[in-house]
Scaffold this active site. Structure first.
Site, PDB file in Angstrom:
ATOM      1  CB  THR A 289      -1.168   1.734  -6.985  1.00  0.00           C
ATOM      2  OG1 THR A 289      -0.116   1.561  -6.041  1.00  0.00           O
ATOM      3  CG2 THR A 289      -0.588   2.285  -8.278  1.00  0.00           C
TER       4      THR A 289
ATOM      5  CB  ALA B 221      -0.813  -6.221  -3.159  1.00  0.00           C
ATOM      6  N   GLY B 222      -2.431  -5.551  -5.928  1.00  0.00           N
ATOM      7  CA  GLY B 222      -2.652  -6.075  -7.264  1.00  0.00           C
ATOM      8  C   GLY B 222      -3.987  -5.756  -7.901  1.00  0.00           C
TER       9      GLY B 222
ATOM     10  CE  LYS C 198      -0.230  -3.813   3.755  1.00  0.00           C
ATOM     11  NZ  LYS C 198      -0.156  -2.993   2.538  1.00  0.00           N
TER      12      LYS C 198
END
Length: 257
Positions: free
Chosen positions: A207, A184-185, A96
């Site tokens: 996360t 992401a996000g 990645k």
């Protein structure tokens, strides 16, 4: 079913391994998710000292495929060097690729990303590039040798969800035959369902799961949302309309005078 460099993956959920409250919680979350691919940072392993062996034992017991990443790299040279070290350490040519260009938003340096992707692809790596939703950049990454694209939907760890849904839908439409992973996000299961409804092949979470109050329950919620979004996409949902359309036919209705 996503196809990454010729390998069929049954799960549309990829998981990161950082920030979990304990290895036990990480293991439980992975098992609950059904994820077959875990991302692992070389920097984490390099700084973990004596705990590195225990972490690897945990990963082996989970029987998953490892996707090393170049998280924290801010230059082409740094990213390429890290990728080569990761190949030696993890025994895989999957990587990645992250080349960070902005310290606050962690937005990719797309110019460096394309350059690093070309160098690594020519060296035999199977590159999963963390990029923006810019179509031109996506084209350049494919020309550089990438066969998977991983656009963000918001800055890493922001939990904002899709901040530019029209761009993500356009991205999917422009690359109909390329495996696409939203990376992401994402913050909530509803965000994951939304991007899967756009037709994306998978999402990568870290996360949003690891920092939740109950990571195991949260990853279960994400898994169900991803499945629901994918099913909705295949079922061809109605597009939004500007005007109301009656659900009950008006032709043939009785008229009272």
């Amino acid at each position: 079913m996503p196809d990454f460099y010729g390998e069929k993956i049954s799960s549309s959920l990829l998981l990161g391994t950082a920030q979990y409250p304990s290895p036990k919680v990480l293991a439980e979350a992975v098992k609950m998710s059904g994820a077959e691919i875990l991302t692992v940072s070389l920097r984490r392993e390099s700084s973990s000292g004596g705990s590195s062996g225990k972490f690897w034992e945990l990963i082996r017991d989970l029987n998953v495929k490892v996707l090393p990443n170049t998280a924290g790299c801010h230059s082409v040279k740094e990213a390429v060097t890290t990728a080569k070290m990761a190949r030696e350490l993890f025994g895989t040519d999957w990587i990645k690729l992250e080349v960070i260009g902005h310290h606050d938003s962690l937005q990719p340096d797309v110019f460096g990303l394309v350059e690093a992707a070309r160098i690594l692809s020519e060296d035999g790596f199977k590159v999963f590039p963390y990029t923006t939703e810019d179509i031109v950049v996506g084209e350049k990454l494919l020309e550089a040798g990438c066969k998977v694209l991983m656009p963000w939907c918001a800055p890493i760890g922001s939990a904002k969800g899709p901040v530019n849904p029209d761009a993500l839908k356009a991205y999917r439409a422009h690359f109909p035959d390329v495996p696409l992973v939203v990376d992401a996000g994402l913050g909530r299961p509803s965000h994951a369902a939304q991007v899967m409804e756009f037709g994306f092949d998978a999402v990568l979470l870290n996360t949003a799961v690891a920092k939740a109050g109950d990571p195991v329950a949260m990853v279960e919620a994400f898994s169900r949302a991803i499945a629901a979004g994918h099913l909705a996409y295949k079922a061809q949902p109605l597009e939004p309309r500007d005007m109301a359309v009656p659900s009950t036919p008006v032709i043939g209705m009785a008229v009272f005078e």
